[in-house]
Design a protein around this motif. Structure first.
Motif, PDB file in Angstrom:
ATOM      1  N   GLN A 483       0.815  -1.212   0.000  1.00  0.00           N
ATOM      2  CA  GLN A 483       0.000   0.000   0.000  1.00  0.00           C
ATOM      3  C   GLN A 483       0.854   1.269   0.000  1.00  0.00           C
ATOM      4  OE1 GLN A 483      -2.375  -0.110   3.546  1.00  0.00           O
ATOM      5  NE2 GLN A 483      -0.605  -0.134   4.941  1.00  0.00           N
ATOM      6  N   ASP A 484       2.095   1.190   0.449  1.00  0.00           N
ATOM      7  CA  ASP A 484       2.958   2.373   0.469  1.00  0.00           C
ATOM      8  C   ASP A 484       3.814   2.503  -0.787  1.00  0.00           C
ATOM      9  OD1 ASP A 484       2.008   2.982   2.997  1.00  0.00           O
ATOM     10  OD2 ASP A 484       3.584   1.821   4.009  1.00  0.00           O
ATOM     11  N   VAL A 485       3.606   1.639  -1.751  1.00  0.00           N
ATOM     12  CA  VAL A 485       4.390   1.653  -2.986  1.00  0.00           C
ATOM     13  C   VAL A 485       3.507   2.149  -4.122  1.00  0.00           C
ATOM     14  CG1 VAL A 485       5.772   0.297  -4.600  1.00  0.00           C
ATOM     15  CG2 VAL A 485       5.785  -0.274  -2.161  1.00  0.00           C
ATOM     16  N   THR A 486       3.967   3.194  -4.832  1.00  0.00           N
ATOM     17  CA  THR A 486       3.233   3.726  -5.982  1.00  0.00           C
ATOM     18  C   THR A 486       3.418   2.795  -7.180  1.00  0.00           C
ATOM     19  OG1 THR A 486       3.594   5.976  -5.197  1.00  0.00           O
ATOM     20  CG2 THR A 486       2.939   5.703  -7.503  1.00  0.00           C
ATOM     21  N   HIS A 487       2.316   2.473  -7.811  1.00  0.00           N
ATOM     22  CA  HIS A 487       2.372   1.567  -8.966  1.00  0.00           C
ATOM     23  C   HIS A 487       2.152   2.363 -10.247  1.00  0.00           C
ATOM     24  CE1 HIS A 487       0.708  -2.117 -11.316  1.00  0.00           C
ATOM     25  NE2 HIS A 487       2.017  -1.977 -11.483  1.00  0.00           N
ATOM     26  N   GLN A 488       3.063   2.193 -11.186  1.00  0.00           N
ATOM     27  CA  GLN A 488       2.970   2.841 -12.487  1.00  0.00           C
ATOM     28  C   GLN A 488       3.165   1.809 -13.593  1.00  0.00           C
ATOM     29  OE1 GLN A 488       2.725   6.632 -13.380  1.00  0.00           O
ATOM     30  NE2 GLN A 488       1.479   5.952 -11.649  1.00  0.00           N
ATOM     31  N   HIS A 489       2.591   2.138 -14.766  1.00  0.00           N
ATOM     32  CA  HIS A 489       2.717   1.268 -15.934  1.00  0.00           C
ATOM     33  C   HIS A 489       3.735   1.850 -16.905  1.00  0.00           C
ATOM     34  CE1 HIS A 489      -1.537  -0.674 -15.359  1.00  0.00           C
ATOM     35  NE2 HIS A 489      -0.656  -1.031 -14.445  1.00  0.00           N
ATOM     36  N   ASP A 490       4.299   0.989 -17.673  1.00  0.00           N
ATOM     37  CA  ASP A 490       5.270   1.396 -18.686  1.00  0.00           C
ATOM     38  C   ASP A 490       4.555   2.150 -19.802  1.00  0.00           C
ATOM     39  OD1 ASP A 490       7.412   1.635 -20.406  1.00  0.00           O
ATOM     40  OD2 ASP A 490       7.216  -0.407 -21.172  1.00  0.00           O
ATOM     41  N   VAL A 491       5.040   3.362 -20.129  1.00  0.00           N
ATOM     42  CA  VAL A 491       4.392   4.190 -21.139  1.00  0.00           C
ATOM     43  C   VAL A 491       4.503   3.560 -22.523  1.00  0.00           C
ATOM     44  CG1 VAL A 491       6.458   5.593 -21.514  1.00  0.00           C
ATOM     45  CG2 VAL A 491       4.206   6.555 -22.005  1.00  0.00           C
ATOM     46  N   TRP A 492       5.556   2.790 -22.766  1.00  0.00           N
ATOM     47  CA  TRP A 492       5.704   2.135 -24.065  1.00  0.00           C
ATOM     48  C   TRP A 492       4.621   1.091 -24.261  1.00  0.00           C
ATOM     49  CZ3 TRP A 492       6.733  -2.928 -25.604  1.00  0.00           C
ATOM     50  CH2 TRP A 492       7.077  -3.109 -26.939  1.00  0.00           C
ATOM     51  N   HIS A 493       4.327   0.319 -23.212  1.00  0.00           N
ATOM     52  CA  HIS A 493       3.256  -0.663 -23.319  1.00  0.00           C
ATOM     53  C   HIS A 493       1.896   0.025 -23.476  1.00  0.00           C
ATOM     54  CE1 HIS A 493       6.260  -3.540 -21.715  1.00  0.00           C
ATOM     55  NE2 HIS A 493       5.514  -4.442 -22.334  1.00  0.00           N
ATOM     56  N   GLY A 494       1.699   1.171 -22.794  1.00  0.00           N
ATOM     57  CA  GLY A 494       0.432   1.882 -22.948  1.00  0.00           C
ATOM     58  C   GLY A 494       0.225   2.401 -24.353  1.00  0.00           C
ATOM     59  N   ALA A 495       1.255   3.008 -24.947  1.00  0.00           N
ATOM     60  CA  ALA A 495       1.140   3.498 -26.321  1.00  0.00           C
ATOM     61  C   ALA A 495       0.932   2.348 -27.295  1.00  0.00           C
ATOM     62  CB  ALA A 495       2.393   4.296 -26.688  1.00  0.00           C
ATOM     63  N   LYS A 496       1.589   1.235 -27.038  1.00  0.00           N
ATOM     64  CA  LYS A 496       1.432   0.069 -27.911  1.00  0.00           C
ATOM     65  C   LYS A 496       0.020  -0.489 -27.828  1.00  0.00           C
ATOM     66  CE  LYS A 496       3.367  -4.542 -28.725  1.00  0.00           C
ATOM     67  NZ  LYS A 496       4.359  -5.549 -28.252  1.00  0.00           N
ATOM     68  N   SER A 497      -0.566  -0.456 -26.632  1.00  0.00           N
ATOM     69  CA  SER A 497      -1.921  -0.985 -26.452  1.00  0.00           C
ATOM     70  C   SER A 497      -2.951  -0.157 -27.206  1.00  0.00           C
ATOM     71  CB  SER A 497      -2.256  -1.025 -24.962  1.00  0.00           C
ATOM     72  OG  SER A 497      -3.587  -1.442 -24.755  1.00  0.00           O
ATOM     73  N   ILE A 498      -2.888   1.174 -27.090  1.00  0.00           N
ATOM     74  CA  ILE A 498      -3.868   2.012 -27.779  1.00  0.00           C
ATOM     75  C   ILE A 498      -3.667   1.971 -29.289  1.00  0.00           C
ATOM     76  CG2 ILE A 498      -2.462   4.089 -27.551  1.00  0.00           C
ATOM     77  CD1 ILE A 498      -6.335   3.773 -27.413  1.00  0.00           C
ATOM     78  N   ALA A 499      -2.423   1.845 -29.728  1.00  0.00           N
ATOM     79  CA  ALA A 499      -2.167   1.745 -31.164  1.00  0.00           C
ATOM     80  C   ALA A 499      -2.707   0.437 -31.720  1.00  0.00           C
ATOM     81  CB  ALA A 499      -0.670   1.869 -31.430  1.00  0.00           C
ATOM     82  N   ARG A 500      -2.627  -0.627 -30.947  1.00  0.00           N
ATOM     83  CA  ARG A 500      -3.150  -1.915 -31.408  1.00  0.00           C
ATOM     84  C   ARG A 500      -4.674  -1.868 -31.555  1.00  0.00           C
ATOM     85  NH1 ARG A 500      -0.788  -4.692 -27.938  1.00  0.00           N
ATOM     86  NH2 ARG A 500      -2.453  -4.797 -26.371  1.00  0.00           N
TER      87      ARG A 500
END
Length: 752
Positions: A483-500
């Motif tokens: 709960q004390d750790v901030t979770h972030q996603h890789d921006v490259w995977h996010g851009a790849k997902s929307i492009a797909r």
């Protein structure tokens, strides 16, 4: 009721022989315990071991006899005459010490002085050496009878051969030996030199020599049983080798590891040895031909020579001996692993060029006994050095999982954690499919949780960057320990997902115009994450501005954040345009708006506000293919150490600089992308030095020196070994092969 003769006063049966027992029903005493079945199996094992040893000795007997006939120009020699010759020669050798004289360069007086000096040294227990060959002379034992050399290499079932020199135990008398040798073989003609195997087995069954005596004197149990495949120390030196002079271990290891090696033809070695030692016996009273014998043990060669009378015996080794093992065999087994190569490919390469090498059994035993412990300790030392340097510093981690094979049938999953700042790997966790009940999709979550539990005890984790794995995202969201750790996603995977998603929608005829906008939409996602200043509301407003820009609207009244919106680019020139604008409210525009305003997509934009990228993990996974390709299968130990070797390689070269020209200009290389159809310039880094490999190789040699026991010893299974769960990944009992053969059917069999 009267007591039997075998009973004592108490009514219990006596043991008529010490060390034996009598069964409950009486009868013959059992030699190996009160269990009759166990005793029978033990006796059968000893009997079979004796037969196997005598069968091998029988082949050597025939070759020695043929060599004796050749040297003495005899057309026929009976087994009895040859046995008498061996016994006489053996008696002669047991009565005197064998010291070799250099007839060409030493005078009789000097030879006498050397003999006296050697006798004194021998009485002191010191090692004696041959001045002509620098080879330690073997001290003759009471029952040591060296056989005449034969210049052939006997290979049994494709395995490396051990030395064919045999010793006869002190318990074996000369009469018993002569009788046994007479029973070993009959006189045979020239056409069938080694006889019929059935006749050989009949002769062995008629052997008069005691089984217990043979097992004790010849150490049959060590030579035959208890080992599998090439277990008989195949790549270690034979048992009866001269002791090497004591020397400093570290300089010797450095010499073995760092000294240059070359490929030499065996014929050239034989030619050189014959030039040095001659082709005839140097004894003036003998002058018989010297016989040279080659014995291959893995990649090592041992050459021995002697005349038929046993004069002037000598030997030469092609490689240094390290703790009864050729240094080259240890180098090959370790080098295959440390360099990330495959044993199968290397073995095929060696066979292609006719180069002697080690067996598969030796490779895996070396990996288990020496390489795996060294790599584990080396990685643990490197890991603790990296983690201890952080102190109280907050660390941003990046994690990604990788399966060992493509598709949905993976056996292992390795999860790697790196530092976003230094780009070094901090931890790697390997999970076997048996640990998750045979369900491979669950391996990544288990590996992730294990790795996080370990790292959170070592350092302070502020933030974690992963891909959009649903199980990991749920664990980071719902687990209390994270709960004390901030979770972030890789921006490259996010851009790849929307492009797909947009690419899939653009396959329709009315939406094909969106294909030309794909690169712009993907780049705009990166721009929105970078300029969000860790504000997910601002990132959402910036990214959805693409719906206005794509219809040629660069200023709008209200955005999703309630403020006026405006494009960040400068005024566009029509001459620079390569894509046509969309019509507002058209089918392509509505399709794009539907994809970009999906609820799940908008809710996940908060995971991209910190603009984190795990490109170093993608690069590492590609680098891991060098050590553990997905088209090769590995055991748990092999796969684990190959992952750690990839991590060691990556961390050691993480601080490489960009290569430069002679004038100091940075070097670049041209790379072409098939997906985009464009060329790009990439920085060219300096060549890797692999400076840690000599240190690892030296530690492996030290591990060999400090490990007690032979190469084929049993090693206890580790606590975390998946074989403790189940020996196979199927988690089902394996049916007998006979049942599978009965059920086997082929579609290509001709129908009746």
């Amino acid at each position: 009721m009267e007591k039997g003769s075998g009973q004592g006063e108490s009514g219990e049966r006596k043991r008529p022989y010490p060390g034996t027992s009598v069964g409950s029903s009486g009868g013959r005493p059992l030699l190996h315990g009160p269990n009759r079945n166990r005793s029978v199996k033990e006796q059968q094992r000893q009997r079979d071991a004796t037969k196997i040893y005598l069968l091998r000795s029988y082949v050597n007997w025939q070759m020695e006899k043929e060599l004796y006939k050749h040297f003495h120009d005899l057309t026929f020699v009976s087994n009895a005459d040859f046995a008498e010759h061996l016994l006489q020669d053996h008696t002669k050798r047991c009565q005197m010490h064998l010291f070799r004289k250099d007839a060409e360069s030493q005078t009789e007086a000097f030879s006498a002085a050397v003999t006296t000096e050697r006798s004194v040294d021998t009485q002191k227990g010191e090692e004696t050496f041959d001045p002509a060959t620098s080879t330690p002379l073997k001290k003759p034992s009471a029952m040591f009878c060296p056989m005449s050399p034969v210049g052939v290499d006997i290979e049994q079932h494709g395995r490396e051969t051990a030395d064919h020199t045999h010793t006869l135990g002190n318990s074996c008398s000369q009469k018993e030996l002569q009788k046994e040798l007479e029973y070993c073989s009959d006189d045979e003609g020239e056409e069938d030199k080694f006889g019929d195997w059935e006749d050989v087995m009949d002769e062995l069954n008629q052997s008069k020599l005691s089984v217990n005596q043979l097992e004790t004197s010849l150490q049959v149990d060590e030579e035959v049983f208890g080992f599998q495949g090439d277990d008989r120390d195949s790549d270690e030196t034979p048992v009866f080798e001269p002791n090497q002079p004591k020397q400093d271990t570290q300089p010797f290891i450095d010499s073995c590891v760092k000294e240059d090696k070359i490929i030499v033809w065996v014929s050239k070695i034989e030619e050189l040895l014959k030039q040095v030692h001659g082709e005839t016996c140097p004894n003036p009273s003998c002058q018989r031909m010297l016989g040279y014998q080659n014995t291959f043990t893995g990649s090592g060669l041992k050459v021995t020579w002697s005349c038929c009378e046993g004069h002037s015996p000598g030997q030469w080794f092609s490689q240094p001996l390290f703790n009864r093992m050729y240094a080259g065999n240890l180098l090959i087994a370790s080098g295959v692993i440390l360099s990330g190569n495959s044993l199968m490919k290397m073995t095929h390469f060696f066979k292609t060029i006719g180069l002697k090498s080690i067996t598969k059994d030796t490779f895996y035993r070396t990996q288990r006994l020496y390489v795996a412990p060294v790599v584990d300790n080396f990685w643990q030392g490197m890991q603790q050095g990296i983690l201890s340097a952080y102190g109280d510093q907050q660390v941003v981690l990046a994690g990604d999982g990788r399966c060992d094979s493509p598709g949905h049938s993976a056996q292992y999953c390795s999860y790697v954690f790196t530092d976003e700042a230094t780009k070094k790997v901090l931890h790697v966790e390997v999970v076997d499919v048996r640990e998750v009940g045979g369900k491979s999709p669950n391996m990544e979550k288990m590996a992730f949780e294990r790795g996080m539990d370990f790292l959170m005890k070592q350092i302070k984790v502020e933030e974690l960057v992963t891909d959009a794995h649903t199980q990991i995202s749920a664990a980071m969201k719902n687990s209390v320990k994270f709960q004390d750790v901030t979770h972030q996603h890789d921006v490259w995977h996010g851009a790849k997902s929307i492009a797909r998603k947009i690419k899939k929608a653009s396959r329709l005829r009315e939406n094909r115009v969106l294909q030309s906008w794909l690169p712009s939409i993907r780049n705009h996602f990166w721009f929105s994450s970078k300029t969000s200043n860790r504000d997910d509301v601002r990132m959402k407003a910036t990214f959805l501005g693409i719906l206005h820009h794509i219809v040629d609207e660069h200023e709008w009244v209200f955005g999703t954040d309630g403020r006026p919106g405006k494009c960040a680019h400068e005024e566009l020139q029509d001459a620079e345009r390569t894509k046509r604008w969309l019509k507002k409210g058209s089918v392509p525009h509505k399709t794009l708006a539907t994809e970009l305003t999906a609820r799940r997509f908008l809710n996940n934009l908060k995971y991209y506000k910190n603009f984190r990228h795990t490109g170093i993990l993608e690069s590492f996974n590609n680098h891991l293919l060098m050590y553990a390709p997905k088209r090769h299968s590995y055991g748990y130990v092999g796969f684990t150490i190959r992952n750690k070797l990839a991590v060691i390689d990556h961390n050691y070269h993480a601080d490489r600089r960009q290569a430069t020209q002679v004038d100091g200009t940075p070097r670049f290389q041209c790379k072409y992308s098939k997906s985009t159809g464009r060329f790009s310039a990439q920085p060219l880094m300096e060549q890797k030095s692999y400076g840690y490999l000599p240190e690892l190789m030296g530690l492996i040699f030290l591990q060999r020196a400090n490990t007690t026991g032979p190469l084929n010893q049993q090693v206890p299974m580790k606590e975390n070994d998946p074989k403790r769960i189940h020996p196979r990944i199927s988690l089902l009992p394996r049916p007998p092969i006979q049942e599978l053969i009965k059920c086997h059917k082929s579609r290509f069999e001709p129908s009746n």
